[in-house]
Design a protein around this motif. Sequence first.
Motif, PDB file in Angstrom:
ATOM      1  N   ALA A  35      -3.828   3.382  -5.290  1.00 13.41           N
ATOM      2  CA  ALA A  35      -4.210   3.932  -6.585  1.00 13.41           C
ATOM      3  C   ALA A  35      -3.481   5.253  -6.804  1.00 13.41           C
ATOM      4  CB  ALA A  35      -5.717   4.141  -6.645  1.00 13.41           C
ATOM      5  N   PRO A  36      -2.805   5.435  -7.941  1.00 13.32           N
ATOM      6  CA  PRO A  36      -1.999   6.643  -8.147  1.00 13.32           C
ATOM      7  C   PRO A  36      -2.839   7.917  -8.097  1.00 13.32           C
ATOM      8  CG  PRO A  36      -1.490   4.980  -9.794  1.00 13.32           C
ATOM      9  CD  PRO A  36      -2.722   4.504  -9.082  1.00 13.32           C
ATOM     10  N   ALA A  37      -2.280   8.947  -7.491  1.00 15.85           N
ATOM     11  CA  ALA A  37      -2.901  10.275  -7.470  1.00 15.85           C
ATOM     12  C   ALA A  37      -2.330  11.078  -8.621  1.00 15.85           C
ATOM     13  CB  ALA A  37      -2.622  10.961  -6.140  1.00 15.85           C
ATOM     14  N   ALA A  53      -1.058   0.811 -14.476  1.00 21.05           N
ATOM     15  CA  ALA A  53      -0.309  -0.388 -14.092  1.00 21.05           C
ATOM     16  C   ALA A  53      -0.013  -0.442 -12.599  1.00 21.05           C
ATOM     17  CB  ALA A  53       1.003  -0.449 -14.872  1.00 21.05           C
ATOM     18  N   PHE A  54      -0.216   0.664 -11.890  1.00 19.89           N
ATOM     19  CA  PHE A  54       0.032   0.684 -10.444  1.00 19.89           C
ATOM     20  C   PHE A  54      -1.282   0.457  -9.711  1.00 19.89           C
ATOM     21  CE2 PHE A  54       3.412   3.216 -12.324  1.00 19.89           C
ATOM     22  CZ  PHE A  54       4.528   2.733 -11.672  1.00 19.89           C
ATOM     23  N   TYR A  55      -1.324  -0.618  -8.946  1.00 18.67           N
ATOM     24  CA  TYR A  55      -2.554  -0.969  -8.238  1.00 18.67           C
ATOM     25  C   TYR A  55      -2.189  -1.763  -6.984  1.00 18.67           C
ATOM     26  CZ  TYR A  55      -1.631  -5.006 -11.259  1.00 18.67           C
ATOM     27  OH  TYR A  55      -1.030  -6.032 -11.943  1.00 18.67           O
ATOM     28  N   PRO A  56      -3.132  -1.905  -6.057  1.00 23.85           N
ATOM     29  CA  PRO A  56      -2.872  -2.669  -4.824  1.00 23.85           C
ATOM     30  C   PRO A  56      -2.556  -4.130  -5.160  1.00 23.85           C
ATOM     31  CG  PRO A  56      -4.827  -1.303  -4.593  1.00 23.85           C
ATOM     32  CD  PRO A  56      -4.445  -1.275  -6.046  1.00 23.85           C
ATOM     33  N   PRO A  57      -1.864  -4.856  -4.254  1.00 22.91           N
ATOM     34  CA  PRO A  57      -1.528  -4.459  -2.883  1.00 22.91           C
ATOM     35  C   PRO A  57      -0.203  -3.723  -2.735  1.00 22.91           C
ATOM     36  CG  PRO A  57      -0.964  -6.747  -3.190  1.00 22.91           C
ATOM     37  CD  PRO A  57      -1.557  -6.286  -4.488  1.00 22.91           C
ATOM     38  N   GLN A 101       0.815  -1.210   0.000  1.00 23.99           N
ATOM     39  CA  GLN A 101       0.000   0.000   0.000  1.00 23.99           C
ATOM     40  C   GLN A 101       0.860   1.278   0.000  1.00 23.99           C
ATOM     41  OE1 GLN A 101      -3.366  -0.126  -0.215  1.00 23.99           O
ATOM     42  NE2 GLN A 101      -3.368  -2.353  -0.194  1.00 23.99           N
ATOM     43  N   ALA A 102       1.905   1.280  -0.819  1.00 19.68           N
ATOM     44  CA  ALA A 102       2.784   2.447  -0.887  1.00 19.68           C
ATOM     45  C   ALA A 102       2.094   3.572  -1.664  1.00 19.68           C
ATOM     46  CB  ALA A 102       4.098   2.083  -1.562  1.00 19.68           C
TER      47      ALA A 102
END
Length: 370
Positions: free
Chosen positions: A76-78, A68-72, A48-49
């Motif tokens: 979710a990218p801001a 492409a960036f998703y949990p865990p 959860q970075a």
Amino acid sequence: MHRSNIFQLGIKELRGLLRDPMLLALIVYAFTISIYTASRAMPETLNQAPIAIVDEDRSPVSTRIVSAFYPPYFLAPALISQHEMDVRMDSGVDTFALDIPPNFQRDLLAGRSPTIQLNIDATRMTQAFSGGGYVQSIVSSEVSEFLSRHRTNTVLPVELTLRSRFNQEMNKGWFGSVTNVIMAITMLSIVLTGAALIREREHGTIEHLLVMPVTPTEIMISKIWSMGIVVLLASAFSLFVIVEGLLSVPVEGSIALFLVGAALHLFATTSMGIFLATVAGTMPQFGLLLMLVLLPLQLLSGGVTPRESMPEIIQFIMLAAPNTHFVILAQTILFRGAGLDVVWPQFVALLTIGSILFAFSLRRFRKFLR
């Protein structure tokens, strides 16, 4: 020695412990909450970075990278502006900030080598080291698939079959919970015996013992067995109820064999606690001395990092420490399910070191009583 004296003096120590709420709270915390949190919050795991992305290109390839960036591994990218990136990094909101420059897709298709900027908050060291590699791998994979126009599975000339032993789920929480039980045994055994002796000195009851028909050996053994049994029962409770019950961590080996090894280890560490208490005059001094002794013992014993990664001189010196052998013994039994035929050298080493520490501490304790 009179066994009745040792027994009654030990009962007195247990009653004194029951009247000390702070030590009781420390025992409960060390073998319950601390074990649970160590299992659920392993700091070296990327989990959860928070990541922010400045998309100045707004092209199909940049959209692929964002999605492409998703949990865990990541939140979710801001999507933020370039001005917000520095502000959010300075305030500690984001651990990673990725800046995709303008004309990124055009330069890719033209055969150029565009640059993407990745800012990392290195104060979060464990996530920063592992997360940087994750981000680089994700970006490289998405760019390669975009240029090849389709997703492909790389066919390797050799197929590697992975077999994970002792921790089939590769769950770091399993390692963290058991390791903290091992570390708590060492810490509490030294703290409780040392605090018991200093408490008698501060309350003036040590003078009462000197006029009684008891010997220094009886007094010392009573403190060792009473505080040792408390730590041993607490560790057994933690393994059965917290580790195996609440956390559902499978323990491969015999807990009974582990507790026998823990008893030998407690014989050594409780003797060490009495020695430190005779050196320190007051409880604050004992606490400072404990920090100087306990931290190197815990960090260099092999429980936190493998002994093989340490300098050889450190490995050799730490063979004189009882918890080095206890960590080897505990991990071999609890993680790998080994029996006495494998861990008997550690049993012998703990018995030898414990006998030496007991004799040395008893000599110091006799001088302390004079």
